[in-house]
Enzyme design. Structure first.
Site, mmCIF file in Angstrom:
data_model
loop_
_atom_site.group_PDB
_atom_site.id
_atom_site.type_symbol
_atom_site.label_atom_id
_atom_site.label_comp_id
_atom_site.label_asym_id
_atom_site.label_seq_id
_atom_site.Cartn_x
_atom_site.Cartn_y
_atom_site.Cartn_z
ATOM 1 N N CYS A 1 -11.775 -42.418 -39.232
ATOM 2 C CA CYS A 1 -12.097 -42.056 -37.841
ATOM 3 C C CYS A 1 -11.425 -40.735 -37.444
ATOM 4 O O CYS A 1 -11.804 -39.690 -37.971
ATOM 5 C CB CYS A 1 -11.738 -43.215 -36.927
ATOM 6 S SG CYS A 1 -12.698 -43.193 -35.414
ATOM 7 N N HIS B 1 -13.239 -48.166 -39.262
ATOM 8 C CA HIS B 1 -11.840 -48.584 -39.442
ATOM 9 C C HIS B 1 -11.674 -49.760 -40.406
ATOM 10 O O HIS B 1 -11.475 -50.887 -39.956
ATOM 11 C CB HIS B 1 -11.272 -49.021 -38.080
ATOM 12 C CG HIS B 1 -11.092 -47.916 -37.109
ATOM 13 N ND1 HIS B 1 -9.934 -47.185 -37.022
ATOM 14 C CD2 HIS B 1 -11.915 -47.415 -36.180
ATOM 15 C CE1 HIS B 1 -10.049 -46.277 -36.077
ATOM 16 N NE2 HIS B 1 -11.243 -46.393 -35.543
ATOM 17 N N ARG C 1 -15.145 -45.282 -30.592
ATOM 18 C CA ARG C 1 -15.319 -43.857 -30.208
ATOM 19 C C ARG C 1 -15.375 -42.980 -31.461
ATOM 20 O O ARG C 1 -14.658 -41.996 -31.618
ATOM 21 C CB ARG C 1 -14.197 -43.416 -29.256
ATOM 22 C CG ARG C 1 -14.382 -44.034 -27.864
ATOM 23 C CD ARG C 1 -13.243 -43.725 -26.897
ATOM 24 N NE ARG C 1 -12.806 -42.340 -26.945
ATOM 25 C CZ ARG C 1 -13.379 -41.339 -26.292
ATOM 26 N NH1 ARG C 1 -14.447 -41.556 -25.558
ATOM 27 N NH2 ARG C 1 -12.891 -40.130 -26.367
ATOM 28 N N GLY D 1 -7.118 -42.719 -34.350
ATOM 29 C CA GLY D 1 -6.277 -42.316 -33.220
ATOM 30 C C GLY D 1 -7.018 -41.264 -32.438
ATOM 31 O O GLY D 1 -8.200 -41.452 -32.120
ATOM 32 N N GLU E 1 -9.177 -50.702 -41.864
ATOM 33 C CA GLU E 1 -7.850 -51.305 -41.677
ATOM 34 C C GLU E 1 -7.866 -52.403 -40.620
ATOM 35 O O GLU E 1 -6.882 -53.125 -40.458
ATOM 36 C CB GLU E 1 -6.809 -50.229 -41.331
ATOM 37 C CG GLU E 1 -6.897 -49.607 -39.942
ATOM 38 C CD GLU E 1 -8.009 -48.553 -39.789
ATOM 39 O OE1 GLU E 1 -8.883 -48.466 -40.681
ATOM 40 O OE2 GLU E 1 -8.002 -47.845 -38.773
HETATM 41 N N1 GLN Z 1 -12.473 -40.306 -30.588
HETATM 42 C C1 GLN Z 1 -11.379 -40.004 -31.460
HETATM 43 C C2 GLN Z 1 -11.364 -38.514 -31.816
HETATM 44 O O1 GLN Z 1 -12.269 -37.836 -31.483
HETATM 45 C C3 GLN Z 1 -11.465 -40.840 -32.735
HETATM 46 C C4 GLN Z 1 -11.379 -42.307 -32.386
HETATM 47 C C5 GLN Z 1 -10.728 -43.166 -33.427
HETATM 48 O O2 GLN Z 1 -10.005 -42.712 -34.308
HETATM 49 N N2 GLN Z 1 -10.951 -44.460 -33.286
HETATM 50 O O3 GLN Z 1 -10.438 -38.043 -32.407
#
Ligand code: GLN
Length: 200
Positions: free
Chosen positions: A82, A179, A143, A51, A181
């Site tokens: 992540c 990820h 990301r 997230g 999941e």
């Molecule tokens: N870019 C998000 C962050 O810096 C992480 C991205 C993700 O959880 N897919 O929190």
């Protein structure tokens, strides 16, 4: 595959918690969305999803969850994927609330804009603990952060081809930049459930 019925929480403040819940249910464990501190008491382990880590930090602060989550992580297994891995870390080089439970430093959005999302097959030897097949793990990065450095007592579970760290474990704490999941491959979830079932 697991003896007793485990009860696993998935932090559901924001992000892709539904995918973790679905994978856990497929594996036959009880999975619950967690938004309140009082829900933590009944859990055997907790997953923090992907997230936006700044949003996790803000909402967890507003909901009075920061200290209860820290307390939980001192006793029970937590896995962050992540943004969840960022939230678990002790340092993300930015002023944002972090749990600081795991002795890792992360670099957020480490892959720049052009290659912000990509997929790659990773060699993860630790997964042999849950599967006889020695197949690579197909990892989706969105990301994603890098695990820039790990402290003493932190085991590196996976690296990119160039050596940069994307999965690590410190006792009962697990962090993945990618990820699991989202791929339908249950091995990382099984690996976490094994940790929950055999706490260190
Ligand atoms: N870019 C998000 C962050 O810096 C992480 C991205 C993700 O959880 N897919 O929190």
């Amino acid at each position: 595959m697991v003896g007793k019925l485990l009860r696993i929480g998935v932090l559901a403040l924001q992000g892709d918690f539904a995918e973790h819940i679905a994978m856990l249910r497929q594996l036959g464990v009880e999975a619950v969305e967690v938004r309140l501190a009082e829900q933590l008491a009944s859990l055997d382990g907790l997953i923090m999803p992907g997230g936006e880590s700044t949003t996790f930090g803000k909402l967890a602060t507003d909901f009075g969850l920061i200290e209860p989550l820290r307390e939980f992580g001192r006793q029970k297994p937590i896995w962050g994927t992540c943004a969840g891995a960022i939230f678990l870390s002790k340092d993300a080089h930015r002023p944002q609330p972090l749990l600081g439970l795991m002795d890792i430093t992360v670099e957020r959005n480490a892959f720049g804009r052009q290659v912000a999302s990509f997929e790659v097959d990773l060699d993860v030897p630790a997964l042999k603990a849950v599967s006889d097949e020695d197949l690579p793990f197909h990892a989706i990065f969105i990301r994603a952060p890098l695990i820039e450095s790990v402290g003493e007592g932190v085991e590196v579970l996976a690296r990119l081809e160039d050596g940069r760290i994307v999965a690590a474990q410190q006792g009962r704490l697990l962090a993945t930049s990618f990820h699991p999941e989202l791929t339908g491959d249950p091995r990382f979830h099984q690996y976490f459930l094994r940790l929950v079932d055999n706490p260190t």
